[in-house]
Design a protein around this motif. Structure first.
Motif, PDB file in Angstrom:
ATOM      1  N   ASP A  24       0.849  -1.184   0.000  1.00 44.69           N
ATOM      2  CA  ASP A  24       0.000   0.000   0.000  1.00 44.69           C
ATOM      3  C   ASP A  24       0.887   1.237   0.000  1.00 44.69           C
ATOM      4  N   GLY A  25       0.871   1.950  -1.109  1.00 40.82           N
ATOM      5  CA  GLY A  25       1.666   3.164  -1.217  1.00 40.82           C
ATOM      6  C   GLY A  25       3.007   2.995  -1.913  1.00 40.82           C
ATOM      7  N   LEU A  26       3.549   1.786  -1.913  1.00 43.24           N
ATOM      8  CA  LEU A  26       4.872   1.551  -2.501  1.00 43.24           C
ATOM      9  C   LEU A  26       5.848   2.643  -2.059  1.00 43.24           C
ATOM     10  N   SER A  66     -10.609  -0.349   6.270  1.00 44.94           N
ATOM     11  CA  SER A  66      -9.487   0.578   6.436  1.00 44.94           C
ATOM     12  C   SER A  66      -9.257   1.395   5.170  1.00 44.94           C
ATOM     13  N   LYS A  67      -8.729   2.597   5.359  1.00 38.23           N
ATOM     14  CA  LYS A  67      -8.375   3.461   4.237  1.00 38.23           C
ATOM     15  C   LYS A  67      -7.051   3.005   3.623  1.00 38.23           C
ATOM     16  N   VAL A  68      -6.898   3.252   2.327  1.00 37.90           N
ATOM     17  CA  VAL A  68      -5.683   2.835   1.630  1.00 37.90           C
ATOM     18  C   VAL A  68      -4.968   4.042   1.043  1.00 37.90           C
ATOM     19  N   LEU A  69      -3.645   3.930   0.949  1.00 37.53           N
ATOM     20  CA  LEU A  69      -2.849   4.960   0.291  1.00 37.53           C
ATOM     21  C   LEU A  69      -3.024   4.892  -1.216  1.00 37.53           C
ATOM     22  N   THR A  70      -3.118   3.685  -1.726  1.00 35.16           N
ATOM     23  CA  THR A  70      -3.263   3.496  -3.170  1.00 35.16           C
ATOM     24  C   THR A  70      -4.431   2.564  -3.463  1.00 35.16           C
ATOM     25  N   THR A  71      -5.336   2.997  -4.332  1.00 36.72           N
ATOM     26  CA  THR A  71      -6.398   2.133  -4.819  1.00 36.72           C
ATOM     27  C   THR A  71      -5.773   1.089  -5.754  1.00 36.72           C
ATOM     28  N   ASN A  72      -6.549   0.100  -6.153  1.00 38.21           N
ATOM     29  CA  ASN A  72      -6.004  -0.916  -7.058  1.00 38.21           C
ATOM     30  C   ASN A  72      -5.568  -0.308  -8.386  1.00 38.21           C
ATOM     31  N   GLU A  73      -6.338   0.670  -8.881  1.00 36.45           N
ATOM     32  CA  GLU A  73      -5.962   1.349 -10.119  1.00 36.45           C
ATOM     33  C   GLU A  73      -4.645   2.101  -9.947  1.00 36.45           C
ATOM     34  N   GLU A  74      -4.489   2.751  -8.805  1.00 34.52           N
ATOM     35  CA  GLU A  74      -3.262   3.497  -8.537  1.00 34.52           C
ATOM     36  C   GLU A  74      -2.088   2.554  -8.340  1.00 34.52           C
ATOM     37  N   LEU A 181       7.284   8.467   1.420  1.00 36.78           N
ATOM     38  CA  LEU A 181       6.921   7.782   0.185  1.00 36.78           C
ATOM     39  C   LEU A 181       8.059   7.794  -0.829  1.00 36.78           C
ATOM     40  N   GLY A 182       8.784   8.912  -0.864  1.00 41.82           N
ATOM     41  CA  GLY A 182       9.808   9.065  -1.886  1.00 41.82           C
ATOM     42  C   GLY A 182       9.255   9.680  -3.163  1.00 41.82           C
ATOM     43  N   TYR A 183       8.013  10.101  -3.122  1.00 47.19           N
ATOM     44  CA  TYR A 183       7.354  10.779  -4.238  1.00 47.19           C
ATOM     45  C   TYR A 183       6.156  11.524  -3.652  1.00 47.19           C
ATOM     46  N   HIS A 184       5.498  12.335  -4.454  1.00 46.20           N
ATOM     47  CA  HIS A 184       4.342  13.083  -3.977  1.00 46.20           C
ATOM     48  C   HIS A 184       3.107  12.181  -3.929  1.00 46.20           C
ATOM     49  N   TYR A 185       2.415  12.235  -2.803  1.00 42.99           N
ATOM     50  CA  TYR A 185       1.177  11.474  -2.664  1.00 42.99           C
ATOM     51  C   TYR A 185       0.212  11.888  -3.769  1.00 42.99           C
ATOM     52  N   PHE A 186      -0.454  10.901  -4.379  1.00 44.08           N
ATOM     53  CA  PHE A 186      -1.271  11.228  -5.539  1.00 44.08           C
ATOM     54  C   PHE A 186      -2.611  10.504  -5.526  1.00 44.08           C
ATOM     55  N   ILE A 187      -3.499  11.019  -6.355  1.00 42.75           N
ATOM     56  CA  ILE A 187      -4.752  10.342  -6.649  1.00 42.75           C
ATOM     57  C   ILE A 187      -4.852  10.182  -8.151  1.00 42.75           C
ATOM     58  N   LYS A 188      -5.426   9.072  -8.572  1.00 40.25           N
ATOM     59  CA  LYS A 188      -5.611   8.808 -10.002  1.00 40.25           C
ATOM     60  C   LYS A 188      -7.065   8.421 -10.208  1.00 40.25           C
ATOM     61  N   SER A 189      -7.726   9.119 -11.097  1.00 38.00           N
ATOM     62  CA  SER A 189      -9.150   8.863 -11.306  1.00 38.00           C
ATOM     63  C   SER A 189      -9.595   9.472 -12.621  1.00 38.00           C
ATOM     64  N   GLU A 212     -14.480   5.186  -1.643  1.00 37.36           N
ATOM     65  CA  GLU A 212     -14.601   5.566  -0.243  1.00 37.36           C
ATOM     66  C   GLU A 212     -13.390   5.149   0.582  1.00 37.36           C
ATOM     67  N   ASN A 213     -12.688   4.099   0.136  1.00 39.88           N
ATOM     68  CA  ASN A 213     -11.551   3.603   0.932  1.00 39.88           C
ATOM     69  C   ASN A 213     -10.254   4.339   0.625  1.00 39.88           C
ATOM     70  N   LYS A 214     -10.282   5.319  -0.263  1.00 39.55           N
ATOM     71  CA  LYS A 214      -9.077   6.075  -0.588  1.00 39.55           C
ATOM     72  C   LYS A 214      -8.826   7.135   0.483  1.00 39.55           C
ATOM     73  N   LEU A 215      -7.639   7.118   1.067  1.00 38.72           N
ATOM     74  CA  LEU A 215      -7.276   8.114   2.070  1.00 38.72           C
ATOM     75  C   LEU A 215      -6.968   9.447   1.390  1.00 38.72           C
ATOM     76  N   LEU A 216      -7.626  10.499   1.845  1.00 36.61           N
ATOM     77  CA  LEU A 216      -7.373  11.846   1.346  1.00 36.61           C
ATOM     78  C   LEU A 216      -6.757  12.682   2.457  1.00 36.61           C
ATOM     79  N   PRO A 217      -5.937  13.667   2.093  1.00 33.75           N
ATOM     80  CA  PRO A 217      -5.419  14.581   3.122  1.00 33.75           C
ATOM     81  C   PRO A 217      -6.564  15.409   3.682  1.00 33.75           C
TER      82      PRO A 217
END
Length: 312
Positions: A24-26, A66-74, A181-189, A212-217
């Protein structure tokens, strides 16, 4: 990268090196696993595989959403840039959940033609998490593979983990989360149609709807970097319920992309969170909101002018 999902009958016909985990998040801790994986791949000329599940196991085992850092698509998106050959997204069924460690090893070693497995020193698997890296080592000879164990990467004496990153994002510590993370937290949609109110005040935005399970800031306005068709743009992104123009409590994400006029409805884009600007708040009028948005845009431009100057 070949992405295999929605099946327990996956098969890889060529010899492989496999890494196992939730991923989760890689994050930077996962980077150590990926480095060991790809190093073995190059040295032994085998294919590389990342094996994960379609849902966090805890969701099913403990009945916790639980909330996730990365969805399956991400997750597919980020693994696609990692250099691996196969991503296996295994359905976490009751059958899999109840599988004993030895049975799990027998299954994946055969299905994935596994010659080496790379795991972290805190990795657990099988029914009741009974298996760990020692279990993998115990069955090396029987199933014909080698085990590589990678120590956890630490940050100020704390393990870098998905839990750590989630805590920092939830607390609004975006810079720290991005560092871990080593990169900027992102959303993909995909971009969806909104009410188009931004157009009426000269600030057209794109709208994204996340699972709904995607963690947002935390709700607020952020400087972002927006990737559209491989091109990067500066963005100003609002996370929240837009209290000035809406009575809904539904959390959404909308972004104004600077110097951008294309229509992207239905397109999949990536919005990366770079810097927090201000909390979301309700303004007394739409005109006051418009003035604040212009200030947010100016702040984003100034930030990026300094940001790029400092990293070049």
């Amino acid at each position: 990268m070949k992405y295999i999902k929605n099946t327990l009958n996956f098969q890889v016909q060529e010899p492989t090196v496999v890494t196992l985990g939730k991923f989760d998040g890689l994050h930077r801790g996962h980077d150590k696993l990926m480095h060991a994986l790809l190093q073995y791949k190059e040295a032994h000329q085998v294919a590389s595989v990342a094996f994960t599940f379609d849902i966090p196991p805890r969701n099913k085992v403990d009945d916790v959403a639980s909330k996730v850092l990365t969805t399956n698509e991400e997750k597919e998106y980020i693994f696609g840039t990692s250099g691996i050959d196969y991503l296996i997204e295994c359905p976490f069924t009751t059958e899999v959940m109840c599988m004993e460690p030895k049975d799990f090893i027998a299954w994946i070693s055969k299905s994935l033609c596994m010659k080496c497995v790379v795991v972290g020193d805190d990795f657990h698997f099988g029914h009741n998490r009974a298996g760990d890296y020692r279990t993998l080592m115990e069955y090396e000879k029987e199933y014909g593979y080698k085990t590589i164990v990678v120590e956890k990467m630490k940050d100020n004496n704390r393990d870098i983990s998905s839990t750590y990153v989630r805590e920092e994002i939830a607390a609004g510590n975006l810079r720290k989360a991005n560092e871990l993370l080593g990169y900027h937290y992102f959303i993909k949609s995909d971009v969806v149609h909104g009410k188009k109110l931004g157009r009426t005040i000269g600030v057209p935005t794109i709208n994204m709807v996340l699972p709904e399970n995607k963690l947002l800031p935390p709700n607020g306005v952020y400087v972002t970097e927006v990737n559209v068709d491989g091109m990067s743009y500066v963005g100003v992104t609002n996370v929240g319920c837009k209290p000035t123009v809406s009575d809904s409590n539904m959390i959404g994400v909308e972004t104004y992309i600077l110097d951008f006029e294309k229509m992207v409805y239905g397109d999949s884009i990536v919005v990366s969170f770079v810097e927090f600007i201000r909390p979301e708040r309700k303004f007394s009028s739409v005109e006051e909101l418009k003035n604040q948005l212009q200030k947010d845009i100016s702040d984003a431009k100034r930030f990026y002018a300094t940001y790029y100057k400092n990293i070049t």
